[in-house]
Scaffold this motif. Structure first.
Motif, PDB file in Angstrom:
ATOM      1  N   ALA A   4       8.866  -7.777  -4.083  1.00 23.70           N
ATOM      2  CA  ALA A   4       7.698  -8.514  -3.588  1.00 23.70           C
ATOM      3  C   ALA A   4       7.175  -7.890  -2.305  1.00 23.70           C
ATOM      4  O   ALA A   4       5.956  -7.732  -2.121  1.00 23.70           O
ATOM      5  N   GLU A   5       8.072  -7.513  -1.418  1.00 20.69           N
ATOM      6  CA  GLU A   5       7.643  -6.941  -0.138  1.00 20.69           C
ATOM      7  C   GLU A   5       6.977  -5.579  -0.325  1.00 20.69           C
ATOM      8  O   GLU A   5       6.032  -5.233   0.389  1.00 20.69           O
ATOM      9  N   GLN A   6       7.449  -4.810  -1.280  1.00 19.57           N
ATOM     10  CA  GLN A   6       6.830  -3.507  -1.556  1.00 19.57           C
ATOM     11  C   GLN A   6       5.405  -3.686  -2.071  1.00 19.57           C
ATOM     12  O   GLN A   6       4.491  -2.950  -1.678  1.00 19.57           O
ATOM     13  N   TYR A   7       5.222  -4.661  -2.957  1.00 18.54           N
ATOM     14  CA  TYR A   7       3.869  -4.938  -3.454  1.00 18.54           C
ATOM     15  C   TYR A   7       2.952  -5.379  -2.310  1.00 18.54           C
ATOM     16  O   TYR A   7       1.796  -4.957  -2.216  1.00 18.54           O
ATOM     17  N   LYS A   8       3.468  -6.216  -1.434  1.00 18.81           N
ATOM     18  CA  LYS A   8       2.644  -6.724  -0.338  1.00 18.81           C
ATOM     19  C   LYS A   8       2.286  -5.619   0.654  1.00 18.81           C
ATOM     20  O   LYS A   8       1.169  -5.589   1.185  1.00 18.81           O
ATOM     21  N   LYS A   9       3.208  -4.716   0.885  1.00 16.88           N
ATOM     22  CA  LYS A   9       2.906  -3.582   1.765  1.00 16.88           C
ATOM     23  C   LYS A   9       1.825  -2.695   1.159  1.00 16.88           C
ATOM     24  O   LYS A   9       0.944  -2.193   1.868  1.00 16.88           O
ATOM     25  N   LEU A  10       1.894  -2.494  -0.155  1.00 11.33           N
ATOM     26  CA  LEU A  10       0.864  -1.719  -0.836  1.00 11.33           C
ATOM     27  C   LEU A  10      -0.498  -2.389  -0.701  1.00 11.33           C
ATOM     28  O   LEU A  10      -1.512  -1.732  -0.442  1.00 11.33           O
ATOM     29  N   THR A  11      -0.509  -3.699  -0.882  1.00 12.94           N
ATOM     30  CA  THR A  11      -1.757  -4.460  -0.784  1.00 12.94           C
ATOM     31  C   THR A  11      -2.356  -4.348   0.614  1.00 12.94           C
ATOM     32  O   THR A  11      -3.564  -4.125   0.777  1.00 12.94           O
ATOM     33  N   GLU A 164      -1.786   0.441 -16.768  1.00 11.56           N
ATOM     34  CA  GLU A 164      -2.864   0.508 -15.775  1.00 11.56           C
ATOM     35  C   GLU A 164      -2.398   0.156 -14.373  1.00 11.56           C
ATOM     36  O   GLU A 164      -2.643   0.894 -13.413  1.00 11.56           O
ATOM     37  N   MET A 165      -1.719  -0.978 -14.232  1.00 10.97           N
ATOM     38  CA  MET A 165      -1.333  -1.405 -12.891  1.00 10.97           C
ATOM     39  C   MET A 165      -0.243  -0.535 -12.278  1.00 10.97           C
ATOM     40  O   MET A 165      -0.317  -0.208 -11.084  1.00 10.97           O
ATOM     41  N   PRO A 166       0.782  -0.101 -13.030  1.00 11.01           N
ATOM     42  CA  PRO A 166       1.750   0.839 -12.446  1.00 11.01           C
ATOM     43  C   PRO A 166       1.096   2.151 -11.992  1.00 11.01           C
ATOM     44  O   PRO A 166       1.484   2.715 -10.960  1.00 11.01           O
ATOM     45  N   LEU A 167       0.100   2.628 -12.741  1.00  6.39           N
ATOM     46  CA  LEU A 167      -0.614   3.832 -12.318  1.00  6.39           C
ATOM     47  C   LEU A 167      -1.410   3.567 -11.044  1.00  6.39           C
ATOM     48  O   LEU A 167      -1.476   4.420 -10.149  1.00  6.39           O
ATOM     49  N   ALA A 168      -1.988   2.363 -10.974  1.00  2.92           N
ATOM     50  CA  ALA A 168      -2.725   1.981  -9.769  1.00  2.92           C
ATOM     51  C   ALA A 168      -1.793   1.942  -8.560  1.00  2.92           C
ATOM     52  O   ALA A 168      -2.183   2.322  -7.450  1.00  2.92           O
ATOM     53  N   ASN A 169      -0.570   1.486  -8.769  1.00  2.00           N
ATOM     54  CA  ASN A 169       0.416   1.472  -7.681  1.00  2.00           C
ATOM     55  C   ASN A 169       0.676   2.875  -7.147  1.00  2.00           C
ATOM     56  O   ASN A 169       0.820   3.072  -5.934  1.00  2.00           O
ATOM     57  N   LEU A 170       0.709   3.844  -8.053  1.00  2.00           N
ATOM     58  CA  LEU A 170       0.999   5.220  -7.655  1.00  2.00           C
ATOM     59  C   LEU A 170      -0.084   5.806  -6.753  1.00  2.00           C
ATOM     60  O   LEU A 170       0.183   6.694  -5.947  1.00  2.00           O
ATOM     61  N   ILE A 171      -1.315   5.290  -6.872  1.00  2.00           N
ATOM     62  CA  ILE A 171      -2.394   5.809  -6.028  1.00  2.00           C
ATOM     63  C   ILE A 171      -2.725   4.852  -4.885  1.00  2.00           C
ATOM     64  O   ILE A 171      -3.784   4.950  -4.261  1.00  2.00           O
ATOM     65  N   GLY A 172      -1.800   3.899  -4.628  1.00  2.00           N
ATOM     66  CA  GLY A 172      -1.928   3.090  -3.429  1.00  2.00           C
ATOM     67  C   GLY A 172      -2.513   1.710  -3.577  1.00  2.00           C
ATOM     68  O   GLY A 172      -2.830   1.059  -2.580  1.00  2.00           O
ATOM     69  N   HIS A 173      -2.628   1.217  -4.816  1.00  2.00           N
ATOM     70  CA  HIS A 173      -3.152  -0.133  -5.021  1.00  2.00           C
ATOM     71  C   HIS A 173      -2.008  -1.131  -5.186  1.00  2.00           C
ATOM     72  O   HIS A 173      -0.974  -0.811  -5.767  1.00  2.00           O
TER      73      HIS A 173
END
Length: 212
Positions: A4-11, A164-173
């Motif tokens: 959860a914290e990793q997702y929030k940092k990305l956001t 789609e969303m895992p790829l978005a994570n890789l580019i900073g989303h």
């Protein structure tokens, strides 16, 4: 799978950069958010309220529109990204508060709001049930949640969540997940919110109105 914290940092990282262009004609993918404001306005036109909370408010475009039409109400914008809130505060809208905070743990007293809106933010929440539970707590009796986000037929939803969303994570989303109407109904049921409207709309949009 991220924490959860990793997702929030990305956001926070994503929207710190986006804050500078979020309401301009150069907002890129964020320009699509503008298409959803009329839906929110239409739903609010049927609800009597004074205190409104916008969860994941960004730089405050939705509150700005509402404030322009009726500045007598009390608006509160909440966002996880400090830079978004800084830009929102620079608007200096009377009767409006801008707060940095987590939508999964709303930093407000019980029964503080008549209505809570959430537009294109929910898919960034790693613990969606916590959001619904928190909404139930801070809404007043008979208060409404008006939420708009993404959904899709089962096969497309799987592709969104697993490709789609895992790829978005890789580019900073900081995208976490999109949900089916059945899952949204379960979130509401577990929190004790009563669904008044739950439907899939054009362009993979989902519309939800739930009442405490």
């Amino acid at each position: 799978m991220k924490t959860a914290e990793q997702y929030k940092k990305l956001t926070i990282s994503e929207f710190t950069k986006a804050a500078e262009v979020y309401e301009t004609d150069h907002a890129g993918i964020y320009e699509m958010c503008k298409e959803d404001y009329p839906y929110i306005e239409e739903e609010l036109s049927h609800i009597k309220y004074h205190d409104l909370l916008d969860c994941g408010c960004g730089t405050g475009p939705m509150i700005s529109l509402l404030h322009e039409k009726d500045s007598s109400k009390h608006y509160v914008g909440l966002d996880l990204t400090p830079r978004m809130i800084e830009v929102a505060r620079s608007k200096k809208l009377a009767g409006t508060e801008w707060i940095v905070g987590d939508c999964e743990n709303l930093p407000f007293d019980d029964e503080s709001f008549d209505v809570i809106i959430c537009t294109n933010s929910f898919h960034h929440y790693p613990n969606p049930q916590k959001f619904f539970d928190s909404v139930k707590r801070v809404l007043r009796p008979d208060g409404r949640l008006v939420l708009q986000d993404y959904t899709a037929p089962k096969a497309i939803l799987w592709l969104m969540n697993h490709t789609e969303m895992p790829l978005a994570n890789l580019i900073g989303h900081g995208d976490v997940g999109a949900y089916s109407l059945t899952q949204m109904q379960e979130f509401c049921n577990k929190s004790g919110l009563q669904i008044e409207k739950l439907e899939a709309a054009k362009k993979f949009r989902m519309h939800l109105v739930a009442r405490k």
